[in-house]
Structure formats: structure tokens, C-alpha cells
Design a protein around this motif. Sequence first.
Motif, PDB file in Angstrom:
ATOM      1  N   GLU A   1       0.839  -1.212   0.000  1.00 48.03           N
ATOM      2  CA  GLU A   1       0.000   0.000   0.000  1.00 48.03           C
ATOM      3  C   GLU A   1       0.869   1.255   0.000  1.00 48.03           C
ATOM      4  O   GLU A   1       0.614   2.215  -0.730  1.00 48.03           O
ATOM      5  CB  GLU A   1      -0.913  -0.006   1.238  1.00 48.03           C
ATOM      6  CG  GLU A   1      -1.992  -1.078   1.157  1.00 48.03           C
ATOM      7  CD  GLU A   1      -2.981  -1.029   2.329  1.00 48.03           C
ATOM      8  OE1 GLU A   1      -4.131  -1.424   2.137  1.00 48.03           O
ATOM      9  OE2 GLU A   1      -2.590  -0.605   3.439  1.00 48.03           O
ATOM     10  N   LYS A   2       1.923   1.228   0.814  1.00 50.13           N
ATOM     11  CA  LYS A   2       2.782   2.404   0.953  1.00 50.13           C
ATOM     12  C   LYS A   2       3.600   2.638  -0.322  1.00 50.13           C
ATOM     13  O   LYS A   2       3.663   3.763  -0.838  1.00 50.13           O
ATOM     14  CB  LYS A   2       3.716   2.202   2.148  1.00 50.13           C
ATOM     15  CG  LYS A   2       4.544   3.398   2.486  1.00 50.13           C
ATOM     16  CD  LYS A   2       5.156   3.284   3.875  1.00 50.13           C
ATOM     17  CE  LYS A   2       6.074   4.461   4.102  1.00 50.13           C
ATOM     18  NZ  LYS A   2       7.433   4.066   4.399  1.00 50.13           N
ATOM     19  N   ALA A   3       4.190   1.572  -0.853  1.00 47.18           N
ATOM     20  CA  ALA A   3       5.069   1.723  -2.020  1.00 47.18           C
ATOM     21  C   ALA A   3       4.297   2.208  -3.235  1.00 47.18           C
ATOM     22  O   ALA A   3       4.838   2.914  -4.091  1.00 47.18           O
ATOM     23  CB  ALA A   3       5.754   0.395  -2.336  1.00 47.18           C
ATOM     24  N   ASN A   4       3.014   1.825  -3.318  1.00 45.82           N
ATOM     25  CA  ASN A   4       2.266   2.090  -4.551  1.00 45.82           C
ATOM     26  C   ASN A   4       1.101   3.052  -4.347  1.00 45.82           C
ATOM     27  O   ASN A   4       0.357   3.327  -5.289  1.00 45.82           O
ATOM     28  CB  ASN A   4       1.763   0.765  -5.140  1.00 45.82           C
ATOM     29  CG  ASN A   4       2.914  -0.176  -5.462  1.00 45.82           C
ATOM     30  OD1 ASN A   4       3.883   0.231  -6.095  1.00 45.82           O
ATOM     31  ND2 ASN A   4       2.848  -1.407  -4.992  1.00 45.82           N
TER      32      ASN A   4
ATOM     33  N   VAL B   1      -5.318  -1.967  -0.312  1.00 42.41           N
ATOM     34  CA  VAL B   1      -5.553  -3.399  -0.528  1.00 42.41           C
ATOM     35  C   VAL B   1      -6.513  -3.878   0.568  1.00 42.41           C
ATOM     36  O   VAL B   1      -6.092  -4.207   1.681  1.00 42.41           O
ATOM     37  CB  VAL B   1      -4.231  -4.206  -0.468  1.00 42.41           C
ATOM     38  CG1 VAL B   1      -4.499  -5.702  -0.674  1.00 42.41           C
ATOM     39  CG2 VAL B   1      -3.228  -3.700  -1.491  1.00 42.41           C
ATOM     40  N   PRO B   2      -7.821  -3.895   0.272  1.00 44.57           N
ATOM     41  CA  PRO B   2      -8.767  -4.346   1.293  1.00 44.57           C
ATOM     42  C   PRO B   2      -8.517  -5.814   1.651  1.00 44.57           C
ATOM     43  O   PRO B   2      -8.197  -6.613   0.772  1.00 44.57           O
ATOM     44  CB  PRO B   2     -10.133  -4.221   0.605  1.00 44.57           C
ATOM     45  CG  PRO B   2      -9.911  -3.452  -0.645  1.00 44.57           C
ATOM     46  CD  PRO B   2      -8.473  -3.545  -0.995  1.00 44.57           C
ATOM     47  N   TYR B   3      -8.620  -6.125   2.953  1.00 45.86           N
ATOM     48  CA  TYR B   3      -8.406  -7.516   3.354  1.00 45.86           C
ATOM     49  C   TYR B   3      -9.334  -7.898   4.489  1.00 45.86           C
ATOM     50  O   TYR B   3      -9.892  -7.034   5.172  1.00 45.86           O
ATOM     51  CB  TYR B   3      -6.945  -7.753   3.747  1.00 45.86           C
ATOM     52  CG  TYR B   3      -6.512  -7.068   5.025  1.00 45.86           C
ATOM     53  CD1 TYR B   3      -6.703  -7.663   6.272  1.00 45.86           C
ATOM     54  CD2 TYR B   3      -5.886  -5.818   4.980  1.00 45.86           C
ATOM     55  CE1 TYR B   3      -6.290  -7.024   7.440  1.00 45.86           C
ATOM     56  CE2 TYR B   3      -5.475  -5.179   6.132  1.00 45.86           C
ATOM     57  CZ  TYR B   3      -5.675  -5.788   7.369  1.00 45.86           C
ATOM     58  OH  TYR B   3      -5.281  -5.151   8.505  1.00 45.86           O
ATOM     59  N   VAL B   4      -9.496  -9.196   4.676  1.00 41.54           N
ATOM     60  CA  VAL B   4     -10.288  -9.723   5.775  1.00 41.54           C
ATOM     61  C   VAL B   4      -9.486 -10.877   6.376  1.00 41.54           C
ATOM     62  O   VAL B   4      -8.770 -11.586   5.663  1.00 41.54           O
ATOM     63  CB  VAL B   4     -11.681 -10.182   5.250  1.00 41.54           C
ATOM     64  CG1 VAL B   4     -11.559 -11.306   4.211  1.00 41.54           C
ATOM     65  CG2 VAL B   4     -12.598 -10.628   6.366  1.00 41.54           C
ATOM     66  N   ILE B   5      -9.571 -11.013   7.705  1.00 39.95           N
ATOM     67  CA  ILE B   5      -8.874 -12.142   8.350  1.00 39.95           C
ATOM     68  C   ILE B   5      -9.779 -13.370   8.265  1.00 39.95           C
ATOM     69  O   ILE B   5     -10.963 -13.296   8.616  1.00 39.95           O
ATOM     70  CB  ILE B   5      -8.576 -11.832   9.838  1.00 39.95           C
ATOM     71  CG1 ILE B   5      -7.831 -10.502  10.008  1.00 39.95           C
ATOM     72  CG2 ILE B   5      -7.843 -13.009  10.498  1.00 39.95           C
ATOM     73  CD1 ILE B   5      -6.391 -10.474   9.585  1.00 39.95           C
TER      74      ILE B   5
END
Length: 333
Positions: free
Chosen positions: A275-278, A282-286
Motif C-alpha cells: 500500500e505504501k510503495a504504490n 488493498v482491502p483484506y479480511v482475516i
Amino acid sequence: MTILVTGGTGYIGSHTAVELIQKGYEVIIADNLCNSSESVLDKIAEITGTKPKFYLVDLTDKEATRKIFEENKIDAVIHFAGLKAVGESCLKPLMYYYNNIASSVVLAEVMAEYGCKKIIFSSSATVYGEPETVPITEDFPIFTTNPYGTTKLMIERIYTDLAKSDSEWNVTLLRYFNPIGAHSSGLIGENPNGIPNNLMPYIVKVALGELYQLSVFGNDYDTHDGTGVRDYIHVTDLALGHIAAIEKLTDPGVHIFNLGTGTGYSVLDIVKAFEKANDIKVPYVITARRPGDVPILLADPSKAERELGWKTKLGLEDMCRSSWNFAKKTLNK
Ligand code: NAD
Ligand code: UFG
């Protein structure tokens, strides 16, 4: 020197072909294109100015494999060709055993016939199974937890026995940790068919909007943030490890090396770094743990540094940037 690169239109093989050509080696690629495309040859040509000679060959086919050696004087082989999906190997074990093992045996038989006895084989950290401690050195016990891993372990044994039977063989077994990233040109990279199994290609598809969100497989491991930790290595560094092996390992025998960085990152570290580099979310779920996953795999790469003079140079930011650059430039068309 002429190097036969089997699986050379694939992910790691194509990056290695580029580095070899740029160092002045003549490269011949053999691939059956079951998991890659012939268009990669044009990309290699665009990057290096040289289009490698290509044989559309299934390496389980001895006659077809012989033809490559009949028509060329090959000095060494880097053997990347193989099937590599852990999950699929559990569903189709015979396909994995036949493809990976038969091709490796046929290749070595044909090499011996033509007096070419130098091979570098793509093995994997998967041969360490579930190590009791990390970092992992090359003398750790090896055992496997899935048919794919067992093919790697068996091929390691077959090539080791071959070297024991004939002292002219020079066998190098390179155990890769987790290769990610792409060439700086954005022209070649990892492009799996269908829904990716591996973390970075999955993140890329989420970032492209082709998949809704990343499932993070478990956050209750004994790691710094509870998610799985791996030793991610930039594919260009990995490619350069093969060149070091070609150049430094001139003595016959069996040589075994871990290729990794020695630094571990968790799944959430990778998501945040991407996310930081680009500058993209990036949505995510555990979700639940993925069966068969281990909490942490980490290389001790010091043997490769000592004996090959090889060390990784590219960090996590480069890995994340180059993966996204390839996706935007080449995948998102
Ligand atoms: P890839 O699938 O991109 O490349 C492998 C290539 O081999 C493909 O182009 C495929 O078409 C070809 N191939 C398969 N069977 C063949 C056969 N019988 N004859 C001719 N060609 C055949 O995979 P990759 O990620 O580049 O991996 C290269 C090697 O490294 C594989 O042996 C893999 O098991 C090993 N490895 C990969 C990883 C990883 O995470 N990518 C980790 C450890 C080890
Ligand atoms: N992960 C997720 N979500 C995903 C995919 C992966 O959370 O959608 C997690 C996994 O649980 C693991 C980490 O991300 O903690 C890395 O998973 P990968 O599937 O990218 O890689 P693995 O370490 O499981 O395995 C890879 C190759 C194997 C090889 C091994 C060597 O797939 O072939 O590296 O270390 F043997």
C-alpha cells in the motif's frame, strides 16, 4: 558458454534468461508452455536485444529433448521446468509425480548422453517441511507435507545419486524461499492462470480491482502480528543467484544452497508495504488458517554469501513496486 534454460518462459526462468543474456551467455529455452506464453520471448528480446532460441518441448519426451542437444553444444542446464501448485498437487498427485520426476530423469539421461554434466535444479524451501526452528540452514532435516514438495525432494535425491554414481557430474540444488517482484522494465513478471494461490499475485489482483479483497489466512500464529511470516526474495536477486552458481561452482559434486534474504515479513507487513510503495489500498479480511501452512519460514542464506559471493540487494519496497509496475504495464491491458 551456452546455457539451456528449461521452463525459461516461466516466471523465474524468464528473469534468469534476461540476466544470463545481459552477462553475455548464449541462452536456449525449452518449455512446453503449460504455464507460460511464447510472447515472453519477445519481452526478453525487448529487454536484452536478443531473442533466445526456443524449443517447444515437453521434457518427458526423450526424442524431442535429444533434438535440443543434437542441434546445440550445451555447456550447462538450469532446470526450472515443472509444475508448482501445492494445492493442485494434492488433487492430482500422479500428474505432479509424472511431470516433475519423469522430465528431470529424461533431461539428465539426455545430458549424460551428450556429455553435458552440469545442472542447476530449482528446489524449494518446501523440502524443509515444518522446521522446528528458524533460520533454516542447508543441513536441516528434509521432509515434505505435499506431493509437490515430495517431487522436489525426490529429484534432489535422484540428482544426488547420479552425482554419486559418476564423479563428473556437477549438481547444484538451489532451495528458493518466496520469490516475488518483477523485472524493472515491467515487461516480465508473475502471471498465474486463474485465481492466484500465492500472496503477491493475489494482492496485485485485488489492487487491480479484479478480486474483491485479500483473505489473510489466520492471525493467531506465534509471530509478531499473528500472521504467517515468510522470507520474500526479489526474483531478480534470485536470478542472479543462478549466475553465481554457474560461475563459482566449477567443481563436480553436489552443492546445496538456500536462496533467501534472511529477513522475514508477515502477511500484514506485505500488505502495508504494498500500500505504501504504490499508494493504493488493498482491502483484506482475516479468515481461518490455510491447511498445511507453517507459521514461519526463514532462510539462513550465509552459505550462499560465503561460497557463491551472492547476497540479495533488493528490499521489500522494490519487490512491491516492481510487482505493481508489471501489473499496470503488462497485465492490465
Ligand atoms: P512457472 O510455472 O512460471 O515456470 C515453470 C515453467 O515450466 C512453465 O513455463 C511451464 O510451462 C514449464 N513446464 C512445466 N512442465 C514442463 C515440462 N514437462 N516440459 C517443459 N516445460 C515444462 O514457475 P516458476 O515460479 O518460474 O518456478 C520455476 C521453478 O522453481 C519450478 O520448478 C518451481 O517448482 C520452482 N520454485 C518456485 C517457487 C515459487 O514460489 N515460484 C518456489 C520454490 C521453487
Ligand atoms: N497468504 C494469505 N492469503 C493468500 C495467500 C497467501 O494470507 O491469499 C499467506 C499464507 O498463509 C502464507 C503467506 O501468505 O503465510 C505466503 O503464502 P504463499 O502461498 O505466497 O507462499 P507459501 O509460503 O505458502 O509457499 C510458497 C510456494 C511454494 C514454495 C514455498 C517455499 O507456493 O511452492 O513458497 O517457501 F515451496
